[in-house]
Design a protein around this motif. Structure first.
Motif: not given
Length: 297
Positions: A198-209
């Motif tokens: 769950v990320i705020s702000p919602a349009d942020a980018e997450i990098q995983f694996e």
């Protein structure tokens, strides 16, 4: 006296009463009177019963089954009554931990026998991928870590539980036989869970694996248990770079709230050519414009 072996016919016996004795090794002797009459045949038909005695049998360990001539008599220690004299087979069984033992004995009176059982052992080998898994018996006794090689393992049927942190427990049944090797090879699957971001702000980018995702919430299914690095970023916000752990069944949730960057500080350099400006007036003007740093040359 006249002697012979049965069946036999004795000729020319005088008329009258005669005593007949019948004997056979390991059997009860029979004595019988017979009357001989002129011109007639006297016949003797009889059964010779075997001599019998009691036999005492002990073993180490006790509680071992005893068979005499194939017939079960009980468990040691015991006394078997009425055992016929002669050659007899005594067999002892204590399965599965000891090898069967059989002896031929001659019974000729009251006898006592003591036997020591020989342990039945084999070998157990357990190999896993990955290694260093714990192997535990069904009664809770630990055997050690893989790769496991156990010599002189008692014969029998066993249930093994093979476990490794962050992996699914695996159970295997093995049968250990005398002087044989039972080998178990197991690939332990990783435990998996649902991972939710769950990320705020919602349009942020997450990098995983190695993968990049946008939006919130982000649902990733079947993530193996373990430790992972996560990076979350958005222009104008402080980035997040941290490690997370997936280590429980069901859904694992992590929430990230990015903090906005502070506004940049403005600076202005003013060069004058022989003209002086009032510092207070310029300060008020630049303050109104949002300029907090300036220098006048």
């Amino acid at each position: 006296p006249t002697s012979g072996r049965t069946p036999t016919v004795v000729q020319r016996l005088s008329c009258g009463s005669h005593n007949v004795t019948l004997s056979l090794s390991d059997h009860e002797e029979v004595r019988q009177e017979v009357v001989i009459e002129d011109g007639k045949v006297a016949e003797i038909v009889t059964e010779l019963l075997p001599r019998r005695s009691s036999v005492r049998i002990a073993s180490e360990p006790p509680g071992t089954e005893v068979f005499i001539d194939g017939a079960r008599q009980g468990v040691t220690p015991l006394v078997v009554e009425g055992v016929p004299w002669g050659e007899r087979s005594i067999r002892l069984e204590n399965k599965p931990r000891f090898l069967p033992l059989e002896r031929m004995v001659r019974i000729a009176g009251r006898e006592e026998y003591s036997f020591t059982m020989v342990p039945c052992t084999g070998r157990l080998a357990v190999i896993t991928e990955p290694s260093r898994a714990n192997v535990v018996l069904d009664d809770g006794r630990p055997l050690g870590e893989t790769p496991l090689h156990s010599e002189a393992f008692p014969c029998g049927r066993y249930d093994l539980t093979i476990s490794l942190p962050e992996h699914v427990d695996t159970r295997r049944q093995v049968v250990i036989e005398h002087d044989k090797t039972e080998q178990v090879a197991v690939s332990l699957p990783r435990r998996r869970s649902l991972l939710r971001f769950v990320i705020s702000p919602a349009d942020a980018e997450i990098q995983f694996e190695g993968q990049r995702y946008r939006g919130s919430p982000i649902m990733l299914e079947g993530i193996p248990w373990g430790r992972y690095r996560v990076q979350v970023e958005k222009h104008g916000f402080l980035s997040v770079d941290q490690f997370i752990v997936v280590d429980r069944p069901g859904a694992v949730e992590y929430a990230f709230t990015l903090v906005p960057l502070p506004p940049p500080k403005a600076s202005l350099r003013i060069t004058t050519f022989g003209h002086e400006f009032g510092g207070g007036l310029l300060g008020a003007l630049f303050g109104f414009m949002g300029i907090s740093e300036y220098a006048i040359e």
